[in-house]
Design a protein around this motif. Structure first.
Motif, PDB file in Angstrom:
ATOM      1  N   VAL A 128       0.859  -1.185   0.000  1.00  0.00           N
ATOM      2  CA  VAL A 128       0.000   0.000   0.000  1.00  0.00           C
ATOM      3  C   VAL A 128       0.895   1.235   0.000  1.00  0.00           C
ATOM      4  N   THR A 129       1.071   1.805  -1.174  1.00  0.00           N
ATOM      5  CA  THR A 129       1.988   2.920  -1.350  1.00  0.00           C
ATOM      6  C   THR A 129       1.293   4.255  -1.600  1.00  0.00           C
ATOM      7  N   THR A 130       0.014   4.218  -1.966  1.00  0.00           N
ATOM      8  CA  THR A 130      -0.732   5.435  -2.283  1.00  0.00           C
ATOM      9  C   THR A 130      -2.048   5.391  -1.531  1.00  0.00           C
ATOM     10  N   LEU A 131      -2.277   6.364  -0.656  1.00  0.00           N
ATOM     11  CA  LEU A 131      -3.470   6.344   0.182  1.00  0.00           C
ATOM     12  C   LEU A 131      -3.765   7.734   0.718  1.00  0.00           C
ATOM     13  N   ALA A 132      -5.001   7.900   1.150  1.00  0.00           N
ATOM     14  CA  ALA A 132      -5.374   9.061   1.953  1.00  0.00           C
ATOM     15  C   ALA A 132      -5.493   8.562   3.386  1.00  0.00           C
ATOM     16  N   ALA A 133      -4.648   9.063   4.259  1.00  0.00           N
ATOM     17  CA  ALA A 133      -4.460   8.437   5.563  1.00  0.00           C
ATOM     18  C   ALA A 133      -5.572   8.731   6.565  1.00  0.00           C
ATOM     19  N   PHE A 134      -6.351   9.792   6.363  1.00  0.00           N
ATOM     20  CA  PHE A 134      -7.350  10.178   7.358  1.00  0.00           C
ATOM     21  C   PHE A 134      -8.684  10.419   6.657  1.00  0.00           C
ATOM     22  N   SER A 135      -9.481   9.354   6.549  1.00  0.00           N
ATOM     23  CA  SER A 135     -10.743   9.457   5.824  1.00  0.00           C
ATOM     24  C   SER A 135     -11.922   9.792   6.733  1.00  0.00           C
ATOM     25  N   TYR A 136     -11.797   9.529   8.047  1.00  0.00           N
ATOM     26  CA  TYR A 136     -12.903   9.720   8.994  1.00  0.00           C
ATOM     27  C   TYR A 136     -14.138   8.943   8.547  1.00  0.00           C
ATOM     28  N   GLN A 137     -13.888   7.836   7.877  1.00  0.00           N
ATOM     29  CA  GLN A 137     -14.912   6.888   7.445  1.00  0.00           C
ATOM     30  C   GLN A 137     -14.326   5.495   7.574  1.00  0.00           C
TER      31      GLN A 137
END
Length: 430
Positions: A163-172
């Motif tokens: 997992v190299t590409t992500l949005a770390a804080f989705s609040y979901q």
């Protein structure tokens, strides 16, 4: 997981993150812009997440697993497209299968409405390989979704996938399940994550127009209730729907983000474990996160507090900026937005006296006041949203109103997010 000076707080259920009545000022009228008419292509951004890279160390790995995401759509339509991203990968990303469906239930539910499951294709194929450094946009998917509804997006990874590409804080809360269960109505979660993994956008077929909110953790929704969609851009979208204004709203806030600098944690500091999640600078990511949004017509900018607070805390003191530096950066955003035909609006920087991250100093307060004065009176943005005036404590204007304070004296709580959304003049988008 304890709070970190990201401008956000990581969820305790996140399993993939390393330890780690409004006052406004309007600008002078400007000539009509190209985006004052609906986009000819008929596609409008409805939901988005900011892709970032990961901190040093071994990444989390997916293998023969499905990630089921929940996306809260601001705008509906009769067809949709999704955008995946391998922008921070160093090897091709193999996607085995993707399905979308309307979500049944609310909160943390990841059940699909029966009969709404659709397979997503890419150039006519059910599977796809995304080159390193590239995004991938799907073919149109025939599925009618309503304004303000929730979409399930299930992505199957058939082989070992760091997992190299992500949005770390989705609040979901999104879930990871064993096997290819992309088409299943319900899934059994192996783990729960409050992150968006390789997923960065949903657009809908609608001749409308999108409002892009470019910001940091305050726009990202830090410290708001998980699964509640209480980020101020979500609440602004609800106001627009109630007023029957046909606009998409996409949240391009990322916790810890700065206008002028990329993450640069001091060697040996705790920030090395999480600073990568702060994302590239607002100036650097502007084309990808703003201009590439389908149907983008309006920009709202709320950036600058981390540029003031990070140097000497989670960034080197050598990256200290002046108010003039920040103003120059904002001028670049205005110029680039106008060049692309977008109307650009700015939010004033909220007060942060006594914050728990060590951002406040008299010098940083002086710079905040100078930047806010330019935003209010410089008449370079097309309009101003005076978040500072709405959110400050009437008795002590240098600090957040206690009624809107999440407790760290920097981030608004859910009530504060509602006040911010209410501060945005809807006339900007008529």
């Amino acid at each position: 997981m304890p709070a970190s000076p990201t401008g956000g707080r990581a969820s305790r259920r996140t399993v993939l993150v390393a330890a780690a009545g409004a006052a406004t000022v309007a600008a002078a009228p400007r000539p009509a812009l190209a985006h004052d008419t609906p986009p000819a292509g008929g596609w409008t951004a409805s939901w988005a997440a900011v892709p970032t890279t990961i901190p040093p160390g071994a990444p989390a790995v997916l293998e023969r697993q499905t990630v089921r995401h929940v996306a809260h759509l601001s705008l509906g339509g009769d067809q949709l497209r999704i955008r995946l991203s391998n922008e921070f990968g160093t090897a091709p990303l193999v996607v085995g299968e993707v399905h979308v469906a309307r979500r049944q239930g609310a909160g943390a539910s990841t059940a699909a409405v029966p009969g709404t499951d659709r397979r997503v294709t890419f150039s006519g194929h059910a599977s796809a390989t995304v080159p390193a450094g590239a995004p991938l946009v799907s073919d149109p998917v025939p599925l009618r979704v309503e304004d303000g509804s929730e979409l399930l997006i299930s992505i199957y990874f058939p082989q070992r996938t760091p997992v190299t590409t992500l949005a770390a804080f989705s609040y979901q809360e999104n879930v990871i399940a064993a096997g290819n269960v992309t088409a299943a109505r319900t899934v059994t979660a192996q783990s729960t994550v409050t992150q968006d993994l390789f997923l960065t956008g949903v657009s809908v077929r609608r001749r409308s127009g999108a409002i892009v909110a470019l910001g940091d953790s305050i726009t990202n929704g830090a410290n708001t209730e998980t699964n509640a969609n209480h980020r101020w851009p979500d609440l602004l979208a609800a106001r627009l729907r109630a007023a029957r204004l046909d606009r998409g709203v996409v949240d391009l806030g990322v916790s810890g983000n700065r206008l002028l600098h990329d993450p640069n944690p001091p060697a040996g500091s705790d920030a090395e474990a999480y600073a990568a999640y702060f994302g590239q600078s607002g100036l650097r990511r502007f084309d990808r996160d703003v201009l590439a949004q389908p149907g983008a017509r309006y920009l709202i900018v709320l950036l600058g507090v981390n540029d003031l607070g990070h140097p000497g805390t989670t960034a080197p003191a050598s990256e200290t900026v002046s108010a003039a530096d920040l103003i120059a950066g904002h001028r670049q955003l205005v110029a680039r937005a106008h060049q692309a035909g977008l109307r650009a609006y700015a939010g004033t920087i909220l007060p942060f006296y006594g914050d728990t991250f060590g951002f406040y100093t008299p010098e940083n307060e002086r710079k905040r006041q100078e930047l806010n004065a330019w935003i209010r009176h410089g008449h370079e943005y097309d309009g101003v949203i005076d978040f500072d005036a709405v959110m400050r404590d009437p008795a002590q204007p240098l600090r957040l109103n206690p009624a809107y304070d999440s407790g760290d004296h920097l981030h608004p709580n859910d009530a504060g997010m509602a006040a911010m959304a209410a501060a945005v003049p809807l006339r900007f988008f008529r």
